[in-house]
Design an enzyme around this catalytic site. Structure first.
Site, PDB file in Angstrom:
ATOM      1  N   VAL A  82     -15.372 -29.507  55.021  1.00 31.27           N
ATOM      2  CA  VAL A  82     -16.063 -28.738  56.046  1.00 31.27           C
ATOM      3  C   VAL A  82     -16.047 -29.560  57.323  1.00 31.27           C
ATOM      4  CG1 VAL A  82     -18.193 -27.572  56.726  1.00 31.27           C
ATOM      5  CG2 VAL A  82     -17.565 -27.703  54.299  1.00 31.27           C
ATOM      6  N   CYS A  83     -15.616 -28.954  58.414  1.00 28.85           N
ATOM      7  CA  CYS A  83     -15.652 -29.579  59.726  1.00 28.85           C
ATOM      8  C   CYS A  83     -14.918 -30.934  59.707  1.00 28.85           C
ATOM      9  CB  CYS A  83     -17.106 -29.724  60.182  1.00 28.85           C
ATOM     10  SG  CYS A  83     -17.317 -30.047  61.938  1.00 28.85           S
ATOM     11  N   THR A  84     -15.580 -32.013  60.158  1.00 30.71           N
ATOM     12  CA  THR A  84     -14.924 -33.316  60.254  1.00 30.71           C
ATOM     13  C   THR A  84     -14.773 -34.000  58.903  1.00 30.71           C
ATOM     14  OG1 THR A  84     -17.088 -34.211  60.888  1.00 30.71           O
ATOM     15  CG2 THR A  84     -15.531 -33.750  62.660  1.00 30.71           C
ATOM     16  N   THR A 108     -10.090 -28.145  61.472  1.00 34.60           N
ATOM     17  CA  THR A 108     -11.367 -28.847  61.599  1.00 34.60           C
ATOM     18  C   THR A 108     -12.061 -28.233  62.793  1.00 34.60           C
ATOM     19  OG1 THR A 108     -12.437 -31.031  61.725  1.00 34.60           O
ATOM     20  CG2 THR A 108     -10.459 -30.697  63.086  1.00 34.60           C
TER      21      THR A 108
END
Length: 317
Positions: free
Chosen positions: A104-106, A124
């Protein structure tokens, strides 16, 4: 069958990255017959502090078993976490046994540092996409996708996109009905296509029927074409009359209105984020006539395209 889900945390992780996917699996498990069991993990175990100051109790990596799915969350602490040899080794080991490795994300930075993303298409958070590409040039970064599925690896953008990814994983495991009921319980839109732009609000269009969810994605990829009811009905494999009635019931608006909203979404993205002439954007998004696009902008956004562009560039005058 109960699927084991590991969720990997580290100091200064984003609380909602972890909470969103955890809630999706928890709720889906209720509909799917205790389908998931989740374990929150960290390097040393114990309480791990999120960037908000709230802490979550975790199991140490040394005590972790094997998982069907490993999810690595994002957060401010990803810069330190991605350089941790123990975390890298853990991710690489899990990749040899787990069915899916997700971020998830970074959290994608941790997967990349562990060598999991070379040669794969990933995403990302849009603000971090250029940095990810610069640090890991072998990774094919899709800067604005909501989530990307490449083989056993799933990556997603920030927070709400992690929920979209989790719903896609649930649907893959348990089917469309459970995925849809989970989304309803969470009061989120179901089936935001992974390739849709992160900048989109995805229009308030959802469908309990897979054929219409897929059709909306197809429309968005073919906006330049003539998209009459006959053409859409054919694409959906239905008669025009039955299609119009069923589409409105499932999506909540007429096919013509849905097409216009998708065109408006795509046109606004290009107006705000490019220097392309308004006339060219009208053609690219299927309006063809810039005056027709201007009228649609006025109805939907109460501003013409030129004003939307000026505001996006910080020049409202």
């Amino acid at each position: 069958m109960t699927r084991q889900i590991g969720i990997l945390l580290y100091p200064d992780f984003q609380l909602l990255d972890a909470a969103g996917v955890t809630a999706a699996f928890e709720i889906a498990g209720g509909f799917g017959g205790a389908a998931y069991e989740m374990t929150l993990l960290s390097r040393h175990g114990g309480l791990v502090r999120s960037s908000s100051g709230m802490a979550i109790k975790t199991v140490p990596l040394a005590a972790a078993g094997s998982f069907d799915t490993l999810v690595v969350v994002g957060g401010e602490g990803h810069r330190q976490a991605m350089n941790c040899p123990e975390l890298q080794a853990f991710i690489r080991y899990q990749a040899t046994t787990a069915r899916r490795i997700c971020s998830v994300c970074t959290g994608a930075f941790l997967l990349a540092a562990a060598g999991m993303l070379d040669g794969r298409r990933v995403t990302t958070h849009w603000q971090q996409a250029a940095t990810l590409k610069a640090l890991f040039p072998e990774v094919m970064v899709s800067a604005d996708a909501i989530h990307v599925h490449d083989g056993p690896v799933w990556t997603s953008a920030g927070i709400s996109a992690g929920i979209d990814m989790a719903l896609a994983l649930v649907t893959e495991d348990l089917g469309t009905e459970v995925g849809h009921r989970t989304a309803q319980q969470m009061v989120v839109f179901y089936h935001r296509p992974g390739g849709q732009s992160q900048f989109s609000v995805l229009l308030e269009m959802g469908s309990t029927q897979e054929r219409f969810a897929e059709l909306l994605g197809w429309i968005r990829s073919n906006l330049k074409q003539r998209l009459t009811v006959d053409i859409l009905a054919s694409q959906a494999g239905m008669s025009p009359r039955n299609f119009s009635r069923s589409f409105r019931a499932a999506v909540g608006m007429s096919p013509a209105r849905a097409v216009e909203k998708l065109r408006l979404e795509a046109a606004r993205e290009r107006v705000e984020r490019s220097t392309l002439p308004i006339e060219a954007i009208a053609v690219m998004t299927g309006f063809h006539d810039p005056e027709r696009m201007r009228r649609a902008f006025l109805r939907e956004f109460h501003q013409p395209p030129q004003a939307v562009r000026r505001n996006a560039n910080g020049n409202p005058g």
